[in-house]
Design a protein around this motif. Structure first.
Motif, short mmCIF file in Angstrom:
data_model
loop_
_atom_site.label_atom_id
_atom_site.label_comp_id
_atom_site.label_asym_id
_atom_site.label_seq_id
_atom_site.Cartn_x
_atom_site.Cartn_y
_atom_site.Cartn_z
N LEU A 180 -2.35 15.02 -0.11
CA LEU A 180 -2.64 13.88 -0.97
C LEU A 180 -1.35 13.18 -1.36
O LEU A 180 -1.28 11.95 -1.36
N PHE A 181 -0.32 13.95 -1.67
CA PHE A 181 0.97 13.35 -2.03
C PHE A 181 1.46 12.45 -0.91
O PHE A 181 1.89 11.32 -1.16
N ASP A 182 1.41 12.92 0.32
CA ASP A 182 1.88 12.13 1.46
C ASP A 182 1.08 10.85 1.61
O ASP A 182 1.64 9.78 1.88
N THR A 183 -0.24 10.93 1.42
CA THR A 183 -1.08 9.74 1.50
C THR A 183 -0.72 8.74 0.41
O THR A 183 -0.58 7.54 0.66
N LEU A 184 -0.55 9.24 -0.81
CA LEU A 184 -0.20 8.36 -1.93
C LEU A 184 1.19 7.75 -1.73
O LEU A 184 1.40 6.57 -2.06
N GLU A 185 2.10 8.53 -1.21
CA GLU A 185 3.47 8.04 -1.01
C GLU A 185 3.49 6.81 -0.11
O GLU A 185 4.27 5.88 -0.32
N ASP A 186 2.60 6.80 0.88
CA ASP A 186 2.50 5.65 1.79
C ASP A 186 1.95 4.40 1.10
O ASP A 186 2.07 3.30 1.64
N LEU A 239 -11.12 8.16 -4.32
CA LEU A 239 -12.02 8.30 -3.18
C LEU A 239 -11.38 7.74 -1.91
O LEU A 239 -11.48 8.32 -0.84
N HIS A 240 -10.70 6.61 -2.06
CA HIS A 240 -10.04 5.96 -0.94
C HIS A 240 -8.99 6.86 -0.28
O HIS A 240 -8.83 6.85 0.93
N VAL A 241 -8.30 7.66 -1.09
CA VAL A 241 -7.24 8.53 -0.56
C VAL A 241 -7.72 9.95 -0.29
O VAL A 241 -6.93 10.81 0.09
N GLY A 242 -9.01 10.21 -0.51
CA GLY A 242 -9.57 11.51 -0.17
C GLY A 242 -9.59 12.53 -1.30
O GLY A 242 -9.90 13.70 -1.08
N ASP A 248 5.62 10.88 -8.47
CA ASP A 248 6.49 12.05 -8.31
C ASP A 248 5.60 13.24 -8.01
O ASP A 248 4.40 13.09 -7.78
N ARG A 249 6.13 14.43 -7.98
CA ARG A 249 5.35 15.58 -7.52
C ARG A 249 4.14 15.89 -8.40
O ARG A 249 3.18 16.49 -7.93
N LYS A 250 4.14 15.45 -9.67
CA LYS A 250 3.03 15.75 -10.57
C LYS A 250 2.28 14.52 -11.08
O LYS A 250 1.18 14.65 -11.59
N ARG A 251 2.88 13.33 -10.97
CA ARG A 251 2.32 12.14 -11.62
C ARG A 251 2.11 10.99 -10.65
O ARG A 251 2.88 10.82 -9.70
N ILE A 252 1.10 10.19 -10.97
CA ILE A 252 0.81 8.95 -10.24
C ILE A 252 0.82 7.82 -11.27
O ILE A 252 0.09 7.87 -12.26
N MET A 260 -2.79 -0.86 -7.51
CA MET A 260 -1.49 -0.58 -6.90
C MET A 260 -0.96 0.76 -7.37
O MET A 260 -1.08 1.09 -8.55
N VAL A 261 -0.39 1.52 -6.46
CA VAL A 261 0.38 2.71 -6.83
C VAL A 261 1.82 2.21 -7.01
O VAL A 261 2.45 1.77 -6.05
N VAL A 262 2.30 2.24 -8.26
CA VAL A 262 3.63 1.68 -8.53
C VAL A 262 4.71 2.75 -8.62
O VAL A 262 5.90 2.44 -8.63
N GLY A 263 4.31 4.01 -8.68
CA GLY A 263 5.27 5.10 -8.73
C GLY A 263 4.58 6.42 -8.51
O GLY A 263 3.37 6.54 -8.67
#
Length: 149
Positions: A126-132, A40-43, A85-89, A80-83
């Motif tokens: 979403l990927f860009d948001t998570l990457e940050d 929810l935090h990342v949309g 890639d294009r398909k996995r969080i 925490m987001v610790v890693g």
């Protein structure tokens, strides 16, 4: 994002087992709710799922129980987001009782196409948001395994 607290609660009496502390299944529920709070935090909400026809599925978890949690305790979860890639969080959660970490969970989520049911690339916004949000260094418990010596 290095460490973000997005979920907290008071432990209800219904979650207490015959040993007088929170039953192990409820730790998984608390961590699952913390994962949802991150989404929810990342949309990545219902509107995002409908618009992108994809969702995020948890495909693996590892919980460590470090200290008992009792009825009425106020706990919070550091996420925490610790890693990524294009398909996995790759996520790490720490269940906190005040300043004390009482449990941890490591989780892997996978982006899934809701029409095919197969893995897919995480939608680019979403990927860009998570990457940050990816932390510079994962906690030491990340990547552990269960094994006898």
């Amino acid at each position: 994002m290095t460490r973000n607290t997005l979920h907290s609660l008071v432990i209800p009496s219904e979650w207490i087992d015959y040993n007088g502390h929170m039953s192990e299944g409820y730790y998984a529920l608390v961590f699952s709710d913390a994962t949802d709070a991150l989404y929810l935090h990342v949309g990545a909400d219902a509107d995002w799922r409908a618009a992108n026809r994809q969702s995020l599925y948890t495909v693996e978890t590892h919980i460590r129980y470090l200290r008992e949690v009792t009825e009425g305790a106020t706990v919070s979860v550091v996420t925490m987001v610790v890693g990524l890639d294009r398909k996995r969080i790759h996520l790490a959660h720490e269940l906190m009782l005040g300043e004390d970490c009482v449990a941890t969970q490591e989780a892997m989520a996978l982006a899934v196409d809701l029409e095919t049911g197969k893995s897919t690339a995480i939608e680019s916004g979403l990927f860009d948001t998570l990457e940050d949000l990816v932390v510079d260094e994962a906690p030491s418990y990340v990547g552990r395994r269960i094994a006898l010596p």
